[in-house]
Design an enzyme around this catalytic site. Structure first.
Site, PDB file in Angstrom:
ATOM      1  N   ARG B 265       0.841  -1.217   0.035  1.00 32.42           N
ATOM      2  CA  ARG B 265      -0.013  -0.024  -0.020  1.00 32.42           C
ATOM      3  C   ARG B 265       0.843   1.254   0.159  1.00 32.42           C
ATOM      4  O   ARG B 265       0.811   2.246  -0.684  1.00 32.42           O
ATOM      5  CB  ARG B 265      -0.963  -0.024   1.086  1.00 32.42           C
ATOM      6  CG  ARG B 265      -2.459  -0.457   0.654  1.00 32.42           C
ATOM      7  CD  ARG B 265      -3.352  -0.309   2.105  1.00 32.42           C
ATOM      8  NE  ARG B 265      -3.660  -1.430   2.304  1.00 32.42           N
ATOM      9  CZ  ARG B 265      -3.730  -2.021   3.771  1.00 32.42           C
ATOM     10  NH1 ARG B 265      -3.580  -1.266   4.841  1.00 32.42           N
ATOM     11  NH2 ARG B 265      -4.232  -3.349   3.917  1.00 32.42           N
ATOM     12  N   GLU B 380      -4.688  -1.557  -5.441  1.00 31.69           N
ATOM     13  CA  GLU B 380      -4.524  -2.171  -4.303  1.00 31.69           C
ATOM     14  C   GLU B 380      -5.328  -1.534  -3.182  1.00 31.69           C
ATOM     15  O   GLU B 380      -5.065  -1.245  -2.221  1.00 31.69           O
ATOM     16  CB  GLU B 380      -2.959  -1.448  -3.950  1.00 31.69           C
ATOM     17  CG  GLU B 380      -1.697  -1.947  -4.497  1.00 31.69           C
ATOM     18  CD  GLU B 380      -1.565  -3.468  -4.412  1.00 31.69           C
ATOM     19  OE1 GLU B 380      -1.016  -4.389  -5.250  1.00 31.69           O
ATOM     20  OE2 GLU B 380      -2.101  -4.001  -3.175  1.00 31.69           O
TER      21      GLU B 380
END
Lengths: 364, 400
Positions: B265, B380
């Site tokens: 992330r 993501e």
């Protein structure tokens, strides 16, 4: 290498400040506001810890700590009560022009008496671009009016503009006003009538550094206030049930709460980045200015939403969130406020010819 | 505390800057203009190998612990790891994020292999990436037409058949899948088990039943292929189940997947910072050229963009720093990922406003960045999913 760990000394300072705020500031939040001041007991306790002389130079008997230590302490104290935090710090941001004023006796001569006398106050007033006051220096004597200062007592007045600063300690007249936020520090209209200048300096870059540090001081306080507003309203939203579940579990509020937490963290990271630049002796004026802009903008997102989350209760003075909102608003009005800070940060940016650096980069 | 970019990292960044300007950006602009990914036989990929890129971070089997136990610590990779990787990723994306994703190497399949794979699996699938004689790609396939950020909902099935597994399902938007030596595919052995049923397999190129590759047409980031494919009774040997059955007995499959999201992330977020920074630099140059910098409203908005990018970078760095110190970073990683893409979009969008009709022509770098950057708030885990993740921690938002 990039490292966010503050180190043991700063952790200890932070823990001490947090404890002090929990013991002495937060419980008296409304009482301080009503009394427009802090009890002598709390003042003595504060002086004993040594927070007042945190950044006071070691050669003058101070602790000689840096911008990060100050930011840590201010965040914690302001999370307790920002008005009280101002009232407790005898020199406050007036320290920064004093440090620039002279490397010699003058700094000590002006500042030391305040450090020795709990309850005394030095005030910094901005008299440059974006000011709302008008102080005129006519051959060494100053006259004029400042519409609001967060104090009911002024032992030393430091007046800063783009070219330099001067200090005044006589001929200061205060007229009590109601005040909007930060009432625990007092609220007055300040007038000078032919007040004699005690000391002065003219140095544009020193003045810019002092202004930058003063902005950072308020930004650190804003981080504390908005952190507390975000945390108080988060906890309320977890406890309060409506439409069959904690209101925090309604996604409209859940997302608002995550965004408020993000706003606090983003601002704190910019704050620490600016502090770190100062301590690393890197150019920091732009970083300080932009941090103040961020702190003001984000505090006007976080603290009104703190009130919003509590709904009708938020508007009532039984809860502290309305006070956080007023205090945050007042903290964003210093030294020409957001526009002046934005202008300084923006002017540095548009002067860059080439890639814009976001962080300090090692020179190859 | 130290919030500067150190000299060693700075040196690597200036290396990227050199190929960024001469190669990465022009190749990205080419791909965008031609509307197709950079072909696998493009000489640029060979050049990358020559300068040491396109390799695995696996330290090789000599660095593995003697008992062969899979462990993240067995891959010391590079000093400073996450943080310095972030700086590199940001700089690559500054020059062209699409091209950066097209780089040869094991890609997103590498982290699960490193953390869950057996020594034999690392040897077979990462070994060829240690000293590759030609550009090689690995790929990673989690997303499905019916399961994006909701990874728990994947429907691709894996059924045991003797010493093989039979996989069936559809996968979407896998980077570099059609050119990859292998694809790390997530499947479920029992959809009713939810996350507990998830398993990761390596599907090697040319495995019968793997096919129907479709290179999707995208709004931006055209330099790399986002490929959808199908698995039809695709037979995969036991040895390709990552970690082996024992691994899943020890730990739920979902955690492996979530951990890989977690690790990436801040990395994906910082790529948005890179794109945003490119937009800011171009905007500033354009505004100077066209005498717009004297306008306070222009200056103020540029200031806001720089401030937002700086804060976003710090959020990313903090999340990576926590990861480097093995401290929980779920909230911090999501915060970075929720923040950086919107700031970067603002940067590109402001750039378009400054460009005016010049932006509307469709042939300016900023116009490309404006299209490219939108993906960063989606991949993501979307910004909304990041907020859900944060809310689970901050207000105990229940899973439903």
């Amino acid at each position: 290498m990039i490292d966010f760990a503050p180190g043991d000394e700063l952790e200890l300072i932070r823990a001490t400040a947090r404890e002090f705020a929990a013991d002495h500031l937060r419980p008296g939040l409304r009482q301080h506001e009503k009394a427009r001041g802090i009890s002598p007991d709390v003042q003595r306790a504060f002086a004993e810890i040594g927070f007042a002389s945190l950044e006071w130079p070691e050669e003058l008997g101070g602790n000689g700590l840096g911008a990060l230590a100050r930011a840590f302490v201010l965040e914690e104290l302001s999370a307790g009560d920002p008005g009280a935090a101002l009232a407790l710090d005898p020199l406050g941001p007036a320290l920064y022009p004093l440090l620039e004023l002279s490397k010699s006796d003058v700094t000590g001569e002006l500042g030391q008496p305040l450090l020795d006398t709990p309850g005394s106050r030095a005030l910094l007033v901005w008299n440059g671009e974006g000011r709302r006051s008008k102080l005129v220096n006519d051959r060494g004597v100053v006259s004029g009016t400042v519409p609001w200062v967060p104090a009911d007592r002024v032992d030393l007045l430091v007046v800063l503009d783009e070219d330099g600063a001067f200090a005044v300690s006589e001929g200061i007249d205060l007229k009590s006003v109601r005040g909007s936020g930060l009432r625990a520090a007092g609220a007055s209209e300040l007038s000078l009538i032919d007040a004699p200048i005690r000391a002065s300096f003219s140095d544009r870059s020193a003045a810019a550094r002092a202004l930058a540090r003063a902005r950072l001081y308020k930004a650190a306080m804003l981080v504390g206030v908005m952190r507390e507003a975000a945390e108080f309203s988060r906890q309320y939203a977890v406890d309060r049930v409506a439409f069959g579940k904690p209101i925090a579990h309604h996604q409209a509020l859940a997302f608002l709460i995550t965004d408020m937490a993000t706003a606090v963290d983003s601002t704190r990271l910019l704050l620490h980045d600016a502090c770190w630049r100062i301590e690393a002796r890197e150019p920091a004026d732009e970083a300080c200015a932009t941090t103040y802009v961020e702190a003001i903008e984000q505090s006007m997102f976080v603290t009104p939403n703190g009130v919003q989350i509590l709904g009708g209760h938020g508007f009532m003075q039984d809860y502290p969130v309305e006070k956080f909102m007023r205090d945050a608003r007042a903290l964003g009005l210093f030294w020409g406020g957001i526009d002046s800070a934005r202008e300084d940060a923006g002017n540095e940016l548009i002067g860059i010819d080439g890639p814009v650096p976001l962080s300090v980069e090692a020179q190859l | 505390m130290n919030l500067s970019i150190d000299e060693a990292t700075q040196k690597r960044l200036s290396g990227i800057r050199a190929i960024g300007e001469s190669q990465i950006r022009p190749i990205g602009l080419d791909a965008d203009r031609l509307g197709r990914p950079t072909p696998p036989d493009h000489e640029f990929f060979g050049l990358l190998l020559k300068v040491g890129l396109g390799r695995s971070r696996w330290a090789g089997e000599n660095a593995e612990p003697s008992d062969g136990e899979a462990s993240k610590e067995s891959t010391p990779a590079r000093p400073g790891s996450s943080r310095s990787m972030l700086c590199i990723a940001e700089e690559m994306s500054y020059w062209d994020r699409g091209v950066a994703v097209s780089f040869p190497g094991p890609g997103l399949g590498e982290p699960p292999l490193l953390s869950m794979g057996t020594l034999d699996q690392k040897r077979r699938f990462l070994g060829p990436f240690l000293q590759p004689e030609r550009p090689r790609w690995g790929s990673f396939a989690m997303t499905e037409p019916g399961a994006g950020s909701d990874v728990a909902a994947i429907a691709t099935s894996a059924r045991k058949d003797g010493d093989h597994w039979i996989l069936n399902g559809d996968k979407s938007f896998a980077a570099n899948a059609s050119r990859a030596d292998w694809i790390l595919v997530w499947a479920t052995i029992d959809a009713s088990q939810g996350r507990e049923g998830h398993r990761a397999f390596i599907i090697e190129r040319d495995t019968p039943g793997l096919g129907d590759f479709v290179i999707e047409r995208k709004m931006g980031l055209k330099a790399y292929e986002s490929t959808s494919f199908t698995l039809r009774d695709c037979r995969v040997p036991d040895e390709n189940l990552i970690g082996g059955e024992e691994h899943y007995a020890r730990r739920a499959g979902f955690k492996g997947a979530m951990r890989s999201f977690n690790a990436t992330r801040p990395l994906v977020a910082v790529m948005a910072v890179g794109i945003g920074r490119a937009a800011l630099d171009e905007s500033l140059a354009f505004a100077r050229e066209h005498d717009l910098l004297g306008l306070p409203r222009v200056r103020d908005r540029l200031e806001r963009v720089r401030r937002g990018l700086r804060a976003a970078r710090l959020l990313c760095w903090r999340a990576a720093w926590l990861a480097d110190h093995s401290q929980p970073n779920i909230v911090e990683a999501s915060m970075a990922k929720a923040t950086a893409p919107t700031v970067a979009l603002e940067a590109a969008s402001l750039g378009m406003e400054l460009l005016g009709e010049v932006g509307a022509r469709g042939d300016h770098l900023i116009e490309k960045l404006f299209r490219d950057v939108k993906a960063m708030d989606i991949v993501e885990g979307t910004g909304q999913v990041q907020r859900i993740v944060m809310a689970r921690h901050l207000v105990q938002l229940p899973r439903e």
